[in-house]
Design an enzyme around this catalytic site. Structure first.
Site, PDB file in Angstrom:
ATOM      1  N   CYS A 126       0.870  -1.183   0.000  1.00  0.00           N
ATOM      2  CA  CYS A 126       0.000   0.000   0.000  1.00  0.00           C
ATOM      3  C   CYS A 126       0.905   1.231   0.000  1.00  0.00           C
ATOM      4  O   CYS A 126       2.108   1.121  -0.203  1.00  0.00           O
ATOM      5  CB  CYS A 126      -0.943  -0.014   1.202  1.00  0.00           C
ATOM      6  SG  CYS A 126      -0.084   0.111   2.776  1.00  0.00           S
ATOM      7  N   THR A 127       0.345   2.396   0.236  1.00  0.00           N
ATOM      8  CA  THR A 127       1.100   3.647   0.115  1.00  0.00           C
ATOM      9  C   THR A 127       2.317   3.722   1.044  1.00  0.00           C
ATOM     10  O   THR A 127       3.441   3.914   0.591  1.00  0.00           O
ATOM     11  CB  THR A 127       0.183   4.855   0.407  1.00  0.00           C
ATOM     12  OG1 THR A 127      -1.011   4.696  -0.352  1.00  0.00           O
ATOM     13  CG2 THR A 127       0.859   6.164   0.046  1.00  0.00           C
TER      14      THR A 127
END
Ligand SMILES: [Zn+2]
Ligand SMILES: [Zn+2]
Ligand SMILES: [Zn+2]
Length: 273
Positions: A126-127
């Protein structure tokens, strides 16, 4: 002081990028049970259950091995656990990017796609690694995967080491910048003319919160809404009464997307170059 192991932060846990105070007009500091709400109580699905952390170099090697397999069906799933509009403008080559609108839909997505994950080795990212802590714990709680790994520090840390690595396109961020970039690839298209375009703007129709990819020339031609339905509504809006304006907006974009998408059980994602 909290003695939880996750509260010990190292210098390397902080992520820096270009941008000043003007990017964070809505900055708030508080204590939350979940930073990005997955909607599952950490007391029920514990942080302890989270997948094995891989450093960017280790993750890079795993992806490299996956890509070396070519087009064949793999035992490994490279899973982007972000929302669809994030993975749309930037993602790891050959990932599975669920068409979900919010992270709180992720548990239902997993539940409804359990067969897909059965006996698979999952490489999740994810980020910044925050959502993976919760998402990988949830996935592991289902006890179907062979192994679950997560990218430590997320795409952000990966890009610091591999700006021209296997992550292509922009990295969506939740502040005024919308996205930061490290390589010049544009992997998404204009909603209207399909030319390469990856700069989001909010739909011009009031109360519609969809992001739209509309290139400068399409914008000039009036395509400033997320879809034709919304564009028409936007024009009718000036004549509508204030009561009508506050109704929740529905458009092609919101109606056309199932809340929880069902992905094919055997994904063979072609390796596009
Ligand atoms: Zn266009
Ligand atoms: Zn709209
Ligand atoms: Zn729309």
């Amino acid at each position: 002081m909290c003695s939880h192991p996750l509260f010990k932060m190292d210098k390397e846990d902080f992520k820096t990028s270009d941008g000043g105070a003007e990017c964070f007009t809505d900055l708030r500091i508080g204590v939350y049970k979940e930073i990005v709400p997955m909607g599952v109580d950490p007391d029920v699905i514990s942080y302890q259950l989270a997948g094995v952390h891989l450093e960017p170099e280790e993750f890079h090697k795993e992806v490299e091995a996956l890509l070396a397999e070519g087009d064949s069906c793999s035992d490994t799933i490279l899973l982007d656990c972000r929302n669809f509009y994030e993975s749309k403008i930037g993602q790891f080559t050959r990932c599975l990017a669920p068409d979900i609108r919010k992270f709180s839909y992720f548990p239902d997505y997993v539940d409804q796609n359990l067969e897909l994950f059965k006996d698979k080795k999952v490489l999740m990212y994810c980020t910044g690694g925050i959502r993976c802590e919760r998402g990988s714990a949830y996935l592991r709680s289902k006890d179907v995967c062979k192994e679950v790994y997560q990218l430590k520090g997320g795409i952000h840390k990966y890009l610091e080491q591999y700006p021209e690595g296997f992550y292509r396109g922009k990295l969506f961020v939740f502040d005024e910048r919308y996205a930061i970039s490290s390589n010049s690839d544009v992997i998404s298209d204009c909603r209207y003319c399909s030319c390469p375009w990856d700069k989001y703007e909010l739909c011009s129709t009031q109360f519609c919160c969809q992001l739209v990819l509309s290139c400068p020339s399409c914008r000039q031609n009036g395509h400033t809404a997320c879809c034709p339905t919304c564009q028409t509504k936007g024009q009718a809006k000036s004549e509508a009464s204030p009561a009508v304006l506050h109704h929740k907006e529905e458009c092609e974009c919101t109606c056309g997307r199932p809340r929880i998408p069902q992905d094919p059980q055997h994904i063979c994602v072609p390796y596009l170059e």
